[in-house]
Motif scaffolding. Structure first.
Motif, PDB file in Angstrom:
ATOM      1  N   ASP A  79       5.920   4.683   5.280  1.00 12.20           N
ATOM      2  CA  ASP A  79       6.827   3.694   5.872  1.00 12.20           C
ATOM      3  C   ASP A  79       6.998   2.459   4.984  1.00 12.20           C
ATOM      4  OD1 ASP A  79       4.072   3.354   6.593  1.00 12.20           O
ATOM      5  OD2 ASP A  79       4.654   1.818   8.032  1.00 12.20           O
ATOM      6  N   HIS A  80       6.272   2.417   3.873  1.00 13.80           N
ATOM      7  CA  HIS A  80       6.405   1.313   2.907  1.00 13.80           C
ATOM      8  C   HIS A  80       6.973   1.785   1.570  1.00 13.80           C
ATOM      9  CE1 HIS A  80       3.940  -1.543   5.359  1.00 13.80           C
ATOM     10  NE2 HIS A  80       3.703  -0.374   5.944  1.00 13.80           N
ATOM     11  N   HIS A  93      -7.289  -0.577   5.542  1.00 10.50           N
ATOM     12  CA  HIS A  93      -6.148   0.236   5.975  1.00 10.50           C
ATOM     13  C   HIS A  93      -5.880   1.316   4.922  1.00 10.50           C
ATOM     14  CE1 HIS A  93      -2.459   1.085   8.151  1.00 10.50           C
ATOM     15  NE2 HIS A  93      -1.795   1.030   7.010  1.00 10.50           N
ATOM     16  N   HIS A 119       0.851  -1.185   0.000  1.00 15.92           N
ATOM     17  CA  HIS A 119       0.000   0.000   0.000  1.00 15.92           C
ATOM     18  C   HIS A 119       0.888   1.238   0.000  1.00 15.92           C
ATOM     19  CE1 HIS A 119       0.933  -0.579   4.235  1.00 15.92           C
ATOM     20  NE2 HIS A 119       0.402   0.594   4.574  1.00 15.92           N
ATOM     21  N   HIS A 135       1.690   3.924   1.904  1.00 12.96           N
ATOM     22  CA  HIS A 135       2.002   4.699   3.109  1.00 12.96           C
ATOM     23  C   HIS A 135       3.506   4.925   3.157  1.00 12.96           C
ATOM     24  CE1 HIS A 135      -1.891   3.758   5.613  1.00 12.96           C
ATOM     25  NE2 HIS A 135      -2.077   4.648   4.655  1.00 12.96           N
ATOM     26  N   ASP A 146       0.124  -3.959   6.265  1.00 13.70           N
ATOM     27  CA  ASP A 146      -0.483  -3.371   7.461  1.00 13.70           C
ATOM     28  C   ASP A 146      -1.930  -3.836   7.658  1.00 13.70           C
ATOM     29  OD1 ASP A 146       1.884  -2.066   7.886  1.00 13.70           O
ATOM     30  OD2 ASP A 146       1.092  -0.034   7.582  1.00 13.70           O
TER      31      ASP A 146
HETATM   32 ZN   LIG Z   1       0.139   1.591   6.470  1.00  4.21          ZN
END
Ligand SMILES: [Zn+2]
Ligand SMILES: [Zn+2]
Length: 231
Positions: free
Chosen positions: A68-69, A149, A64, A66, A168
């Protein structure tokens, strides 16, 4: 830091709190998620420790969009030549360089997304992946679309070893849990999404938290069972 959690599936810690996964295929590795801006360094160190080279990463699949990814994803693409794949519902966020306000259900989530350190240099993915597809015949990774999410969140099932890479969709930070509702786009969708997972998963990989290896997955199945119980 890296360790093999199932045959052909290697966890790489890209920070103290974040995990990515390398999956073996005939032509090299499929990488699941990247991490923050510094993650490419950790990933390429792990690849070198495994006796392989950056171009052995053949594709980058993002669970996804976000930070942190994905924050390090464009740089890793430059360093490896690997194309970036993501579900079409999250693809526009990569081009936006941040999670848009409608991407979080709660005030706290929308507030943190205004912080520049949670933004990334906008980039365009090379391809999209959809529910039910195999990423690549030789890596045996099946896509399960698990919106909630984020709208385009996906989970990957490694069919040869019945390993699930959850992104997540589920967290294992202290306890197995769905994670904060305020950070999710549509928290109410998360239960139905997880009900799509196959029942025979043996190894559980989390983007955040320690994995559950073969013989130790009961806690995850109990968590899924509890989610299915009527509220
Ligand atoms: Zn996430
Ligand atoms: Zn995350």
């Amino acid at each position: 830091m890296h360790n093999r959690i199932a045959p052909g599936v290697t966890l790489i810690a890209t920070s103290k709190r974040d995990n990515a996964f390398l999956v073996d295929g005939d032509d090299g590795f499929t990488l699941i998620d990247v991490g923050w801006a510094k993650a490419p360094q950790s990933l390429l160190t792990a690849v070198a420790d495994l006796g392989r080279k950056p171009s052995d990463i053949r594709r980058i699949v993002l669970t996804h969009a976000h930070p942190d990814h994905v924050q390090g994803a464009a740089q890793l693409r430059d360093l490896t030549g690997a194309p970036i794949l993501i579900h079409p519902a999250d693809a526009p966020w990569l081009d936006a360089g941040r999670v848009p306000p409608e991407g979080r259900s709660g005030f706290v989530g929308r507030a943190i997304d205004r912080l520049p350190k949670l933004h990334w240099t906008p980039f365009t993915p090379d391809a999209t992946v959809n529910d039910g597809e195999l990423i690549q015949d030789s890596d045996g990774l099946r896509v399960v679309h698990t919106p909630g999410h984020s709208p385009g969140h996906i989970v990957l099932v490694h069919e040869p070893t019945r390993t699930v890479l959850l992104g997540d969709a589920v967290f294992n930070r202290g306890a197995i849990a769905l994670g904060p509702a305020a950070l999710a786009a549509d928290p109410d969708l998360r239960r139905a999404s997880l009900a799509k997972l196959p029942a025979d998963l043996r190894t559980i990989g989390f983007a955040h938290g320690a994995p559950l290896t073969e013989g130790n997955a009961d806690a995850f199945h109990e968590f899924l069972e509890a989610l299915r119980a009527p509220a």
